[in-house]
Design an enzyme around this catalytic site. Structure first.
Site, PDB file in Angstrom:
ATOM      1  N   LYS A 190       0.844  -1.200   0.000  1.00  0.00           N
ATOM      2  CA  LYS A 190       0.000   0.000   0.000  1.00  0.00           C
ATOM      3  C   LYS A 190       0.873   1.240   0.000  1.00  0.00           C
ATOM      4  O   LYS A 190       1.600   1.509   0.957  1.00  0.00           O
ATOM      5  CB  LYS A 190      -0.917   0.048   1.222  1.00  0.00           C
ATOM      6  CG  LYS A 190      -1.981   1.128   1.045  1.00  0.00           C
ATOM      7  CD  LYS A 190      -2.629   1.572   2.336  1.00  0.00           C
ATOM      8  CE  LYS A 190      -1.834   2.613   3.074  1.00  0.00           C
ATOM      9  NZ  LYS A 190      -1.741   3.918   2.393  1.00  0.00           N
ATOM     10  N   GLY A 242       7.304   4.486   8.176  1.00  0.00           N
ATOM     11  CA  GLY A 242       6.438   5.637   8.416  1.00  0.00           C
ATOM     12  C   GLY A 242       6.653   6.174   9.813  1.00  0.00           C
ATOM     13  O   GLY A 242       7.732   6.002  10.402  1.00  0.00           O
ATOM     14  N   SER A 243       5.635   6.777  10.355  1.00  0.00           N
ATOM     15  CA  SER A 243       5.789   7.454  11.645  1.00  0.00           C
ATOM     16  C   SER A 243       5.852   6.449  12.798  1.00  0.00           C
ATOM     17  O   SER A 243       5.296   5.350  12.715  1.00  0.00           O
ATOM     18  CB  SER A 243       4.624   8.414  11.863  1.00  0.00           C
ATOM     19  OG  SER A 243       3.415   7.692  11.874  1.00  0.00           O
ATOM     20  N   THR A 244       6.489   6.860  13.869  1.00  0.00           N
ATOM     21  CA  THR A 244       6.597   6.015  15.060  1.00  0.00           C
ATOM     22  C   THR A 244       5.206   5.734  15.632  1.00  0.00           C
ATOM     23  O   THR A 244       4.916   4.622  16.086  1.00  0.00           O
ATOM     24  CB  THR A 244       7.513   6.693  16.098  1.00  0.00           C
ATOM     25  OG1 THR A 244       8.832   6.755  15.529  1.00  0.00           O
ATOM     26  CG2 THR A 244       7.575   5.941  17.408  1.00  0.00           C
ATOM     27  N   GLU A 245       4.353   6.728  15.555  1.00  0.00           N
ATOM     28  CA  GLU A 245       2.997   6.572  16.094  1.00  0.00           C
ATOM     29  C   GLU A 245       2.253   5.421  15.387  1.00  0.00           C
ATOM     30  O   GLU A 245       1.660   4.560  16.038  1.00  0.00           O
ATOM     31  CB  GLU A 245       2.271   7.891  15.857  1.00  0.00           C
ATOM     32  CG  GLU A 245       0.945   8.004  16.498  1.00  0.00           C
ATOM     33  CD  GLU A 245       0.193   9.214  15.940  1.00  0.00           C
ATOM     34  OE1 GLU A 245       0.815  10.083  15.292  1.00  0.00           O
ATOM     35  OE2 GLU A 245      -1.026   9.249  16.126  1.00  0.00           O
ATOM     36  N   GLY A 247       3.687   3.054  13.590  1.00  0.00           N
ATOM     37  CA  GLY A 247       4.459   1.832  13.839  1.00  0.00           C
ATOM     38  C   GLY A 247       3.996   1.150  15.121  1.00  0.00           C
ATOM     39  O   GLY A 247       3.843  -0.071  15.190  1.00  0.00           O
ATOM     40  N   GLU A 264      10.382   0.523  10.202  1.00  0.00           N
ATOM     41  CA  GLU A 264      11.396   1.559   9.981  1.00  0.00           C
ATOM     42  C   GLU A 264      10.696   2.877  10.243  1.00  0.00           C
ATOM     43  O   GLU A 264       9.861   3.308   9.441  1.00  0.00           O
ATOM     44  CB  GLU A 264      11.930   1.438   8.542  1.00  0.00           C
ATOM     45  CG  GLU A 264      13.267   2.102   8.367  1.00  0.00           C
ATOM     46  CD  GLU A 264      13.123   3.552   7.963  1.00  0.00           C
ATOM     47  OE1 GLU A 264      13.089   4.402   8.884  1.00  0.00           O
ATOM     48  OE2 GLU A 264      13.052   3.821   6.774  1.00  0.00           O
ATOM     49  N   CYS A 298      13.408  10.331   6.906  1.00  0.00           N
ATOM     50  CA  CYS A 298      13.397   9.788   8.260  1.00  0.00           C
ATOM     51  C   CYS A 298      14.757   9.883   8.931  1.00  0.00           C
ATOM     52  O   CYS A 298      14.853  10.029  10.134  1.00  0.00           O
ATOM     53  CB  CYS A 298      12.908   8.345   8.246  1.00  0.00           C
ATOM     54  SG  CYS A 298      13.750   7.337   7.042  1.00  0.00           S
ATOM     55  N   GLU A 389      10.344  14.855  15.748  1.00  0.00           N
ATOM     56  CA  GLU A 389      10.613  14.860  14.318  1.00  0.00           C
ATOM     57  C   GLU A 389       9.756  15.961  13.676  1.00  0.00           C
ATOM     58  O   GLU A 389       8.539  15.972  13.842  1.00  0.00           O
ATOM     59  CB  GLU A 389      10.194  13.489  13.770  1.00  0.00           C
ATOM     60  CG  GLU A 389      10.633  13.203  12.383  1.00  0.00           C
ATOM     61  CD  GLU A 389      10.336  11.757  11.967  1.00  0.00           C
ATOM     62  OE1 GLU A 389       9.301  11.212  12.380  1.00  0.00           O
ATOM     63  OE2 GLU A 389      11.149  11.193  11.221  1.00  0.00           O
TER      64      GLU A 389
END
Ligand code: NAI
Length: 774
Positions: A190, A242-245, A247, A264, A298, A389
């Site tokens: 996606k 993508g974002s840590t959130e 993830g 990642e 990133c 970030e």
């Protein structure tokens, strides 16, 4: 502009790249895209617009994939997987070569489409993104070719669900799809909702390349589609960038599903300039670190740390350079910084900078979806802008005095993706690089990538690597099928201790025996229900104490591999000296095989003693004058739940690879035979194992699992438990995003459980790039 004007201003004239072919390709496709499933584009369903952020123009309509589309894509991938794997590595290699060639053939089309859809400068899409995409497919064609010879006993994971972000749409697709396909997996990918077009062009290329139907499927849409894909029970492995959130959400959503997972995530990477650096080079390095792709990277070097003696001069040079950065039309070949990917992201960046309490210096940018190069000075280390970030062309800066202060400041972050070190002094640079908590370190360089070099983070930057040999781990599994483990039965028996037997084994924390904090003990029974003794029941406080002791034993990670090997040999010798006693204990618990188990345990200790100085990493063949070192570093503090099946051999199989690689461990003994573990304290005490390197607790796996998984000072949790704790460990690790390695209720064959699989789990690969030239 006339030639006379040009001579007078010495300004760059416009050099726009033609967009005609890319726009024509969109029109040829009908300007409305369905998903790509089983080798065909579906009829577009509900669609949304994808825009050119530089102009605001609508480029095309893209389908918001429905749950039925996701189901169909996963089913197509499943159906195709067996045939694709059976094609063999060499057969798959031909297809990957064909994809690489077609990417090269259509390089200009890909680059222009990427620039149109994401706003990145054409110069970057053309010279960096697309060549790296082709390189990734070539490299992994090679991996497919070599798979059977070099990765014996490994098989494909199955169907991979992959979700990528908008900052490198095509490059992230390549990083995900190439290794997956090489190893015999099929994929459903996606793309990000703001930047789907190059993924759809890639789908078209897959058709042209004659890739078997269903091997690559692309479903477009927003996070709802991503969430449905990663949680789908037909998916065997999830890969996310993508974002840590998000993830974290994916870690929770996939907990206990038995899927492979690599994440990642974000970063706040330090860019450290020592006073002996080549300052002009470092300024140019910063241009690539934080203004490459408008800072929407990133691993962007977004935190500048400069040594005090040169800070003023360096900032002057930097500010001067910022004024000459050209921000504007991404299709103009003279542009340094393009558009921000989307007005929403622009608003996010503006909001973050507006709240800053620092001194802000900015370059210039045109009206529209652009943001000027920005420097913010004078922030405290804890300021949100120093920690969060921003994902835009915004650099924050501070100063340091000594190398150790630089390391402390650099590591003062919850992330650990990348770092850059600038010094002309090889001693300083190579001393500092290993001390930086990051998956990638660039010495006198920045943002260098290659398919042969692993990329990925530690801490809240996620886990797993992409690229290199280590990147293949995520896309393969042992070929041998594993049986289900019997869930641990409650330990029962007659709670009468034999006459004269008063053994209440304690816990082993920091090299000392410790009473359990709660003061509770339980009986241990042998085969046939005979009482063998008592052990303490560790609680959360005991676990925390053990972690503290392990943290305190950091010196072990710095000990030489030779020294660690010596200690392992010594443990083996001392265990051998007490072989009969241990064999009798094992016989009493399991009813058989004590002697053989002790012999196997001794042999395993010798094996890991042997491995200790032979698993250090290697040199990667990257296209650069210099070296890219893939260094194997210890993970840190490893918490592990030991198995019931082999009370001694299981314990040793977990302990030995971890400490051989320089980790400190907090082990929870198997629940059925914990007395073997408590007897083992004495072997440790007499074998020169520094206090805190090995800590052993006894107690309930189910009770200790959440605390172990949540603890922020534990870097990885392993479980070989017969209790059903895999799901809780995966779910509870989401907050700290630590690595987990759980058995998902499957049996491990302890007779053969030795070697690389354990060593890989016991190490993190750090890629250190060292370009050079006299
Ligand atoms: P995001 O993490 O929300 O999006 C990345 C991808 O995940 C997209 O394809 C999105 O559709 C998908 N996604 C969203 N929610 C999902 C879910 N629950 N399950 C599965 N997939 C899901 O990133 P976003 O919102 O585009 O950007 C927000 C911030 O994230 C940025 O400002 C930046 O700080 C950071 N970011 C970091 C990236 C990195 O490479 N580390 C890349 C993109 C964004």
């Amino acid at each position: 502009m006339s030639i006379k004007d040009i001579f007078e201003t010495m300004d760059y004239g416009p050099a726009p790249e033609a967009a005609g072919d890319a726009l024509a390709w969109i029109v040829d496709q009908g300007s409305r895209f369905g998903a790509f499933i089983n080798g065909e584009f579906t009829t577009p369903g509900d669609t949304f617009e994808t825009i050119n952020p530089a102009t605001g123009e609508v480029l095309a309509q893209v389908t918001q994939a429905s749950p039925a589309d996701v189901d169909a894509a996963v089913a197509a991938a499943r159906k195709a997987q067996d045939g694709w794997e059976r094609l063999g590595g060499k057969g798959r290699a031909r297809h990957l070569y064909a994809l690489a060639r077609l990417v090269q053939k259509h390089a200009r089309l890909f680059a222009v489409l990427e620039s149109l859809d994401s706003g990145k400068p054409i110069r970057e899409a053309r010279d960096i993104d697309v060549p790296l995409v082709a390189r990734h497919f070539y490299y992994h064609a090679g991996m497919a070719q070599l798979m059977e010879a070099e990765l014996p006993g490994r098989a494909a994971m199955g169907v991979c669900g992959q979700v990528v972000p908008w900052n490198f749409p095509l490059l992230m697709l390549a990083w995900k799809i190439a290794p997956a396909l090489a190893m015999g997996n099929t994929v459903v990918l996606k793309p990000a909702e703001w930047t789907s077009l190059t993924a759809l062009l890639f789908a078209d290329i897959c058709r042209q390349a004659g890739l078997p139907k269903g091997v690559v499927n692309i479903v477009t849409g927003d996070g709802v589609v991503g969430a449905a894909l990663v949680a789908h029970d037909g998916v065997d492995k999830v890969a996310f960038t993508g974002s840590t959130e998000v993830g974290r959400k994916i870690r929770e959503a996939t907990a206990g599903q038995g899927k492979g997972l690599t994440l990642e995530l974000g970063g706040k990477s330090p860019f450290v300039v020592f006073e002996d650096a080549d300052l002009d080079s470092a300024v140019e390095g910063l241009v690539d670190a934080i203004w490459f792709n408008g800072g929407q990277v990133c691993c962007a070097g977004s935190r500048l740390l400069v040594q005090e003696g040169v800070a003023e001069r360096f900032h002057e040079k930097l500010k001067l350079r910022m004024q000459s950065l050209r921000v504007g039309n991404p299709l103009d070949k003279c542009i340094d910084v393009g558009a921000i990917v989307h007005p929403e992201q622009l608003a996010r960046i503006k909001g973050l900078v507006a709240g800053s309490g620092g001194v802000v210096t900015q370059g210039t940018a045109p009206e529209g979806c652009y943001y000027p190069p920005t420097l913010i000075e004078g922030l405290e280390p804890a300021d949100p802008l120093m920690q969060e970030e921003i994902f835009g062309p915004v650099l924050v800066s501070t100063t340091f005095r000594t190398p150790s202060e630089a390391v402390a400041l650099a590591n003062n972050t919850r992330y650990g993706l990348a770092a850059s070190v600038w010094s002309e002094n090889v001693n300083v640079a190579l001393d500092v690089a290993p001390k930086l908590v990051a998956g990638v370190v660039w010495v006198n360089g920045t943002n260098m990538f290659d398919a042969a070099a692993g990329f990925g983070g530690v801490r809240e930057s996620g886990f797993g690597r992409e690229g290199g040999w280590e990147g293949l781990q995520a896309y393969t599994k042992p070929a041998a099928k594993r049986k289900a483990l019997k869930v641990a039965a409650p330990v029962v028996g007659e709670p009468e201790l034999p006459e004269g037997l008063d053994r209440t084994a304690k816990l082993y924390i920091g090299g000392k025996q410790a009473r359990p904090d709660g003061g509770y003990v339980r009986h241990v029974f042998g085969k046939g229900g005979k009482a063998l003794g008592q052990v303490g029941i560790a609680n959360r406080k005991d676990l925390r104490n053990a972690v503290e002791a392990a943290r305190g034993a950091a010196g072990w990670s710095g000990a030489t591999a030779h020294n660690r090997a010596q200690v392992l040999y010594y443990i083996a010798e001392n265990l051998e000296a007490r072989a009969e006693e241990f064999a009798a204990r094992i016989d009493a618990v399991t009813g058989k095989g004590g002697k053989a188990e002790v012999e196997a345990a001794v042999s395993r200790l010798f094996s890991y003693g042997a491995w200790a100085d032979k698993f250090g990493g290697d040199l990667r063949q990257v296209p650069m004058r210099g070296m890219a070192l893939a260094v194997r570093e210890p993970v840190g503090v490893v918490g592990a739940f030991c198995p019931d099946e082999a009370p001694l051999l299981g314990l040793i199989s977990v302990l030995a690879p971890a400490i051989a690689m320089g980790n400190r461990v907090v082990l929870v003994a198997g629940e059925a035979g914990p007395l073997t573990a408590t007897d083992f304290y004495q072997v440790l005490d007499t074998s020169d194992v520094p206090g805190g390197v090995v800590n052993i607790l006894t107690g309930s796996h189910a009770e200790l699992a959440p605390t172990m998984a949540q603890h922020f000072d534990i870097d990885a949790v392993w479980s070989f438990s017969a209790s059903d704790i895999s799901a809780v460990i995966e779910r509870e690790s989401a907050a700290s995003l630590k690595r987990t390695w759980v058995n998902n209720g499957l049996v491990t064959d302890w007779d053969t459980a030795e070697g690389r699989a354990f060593l890989e789990q016991a190490t993190e690969v750090k890629t250190v790039w060292v370009p050079y030239g006299a």
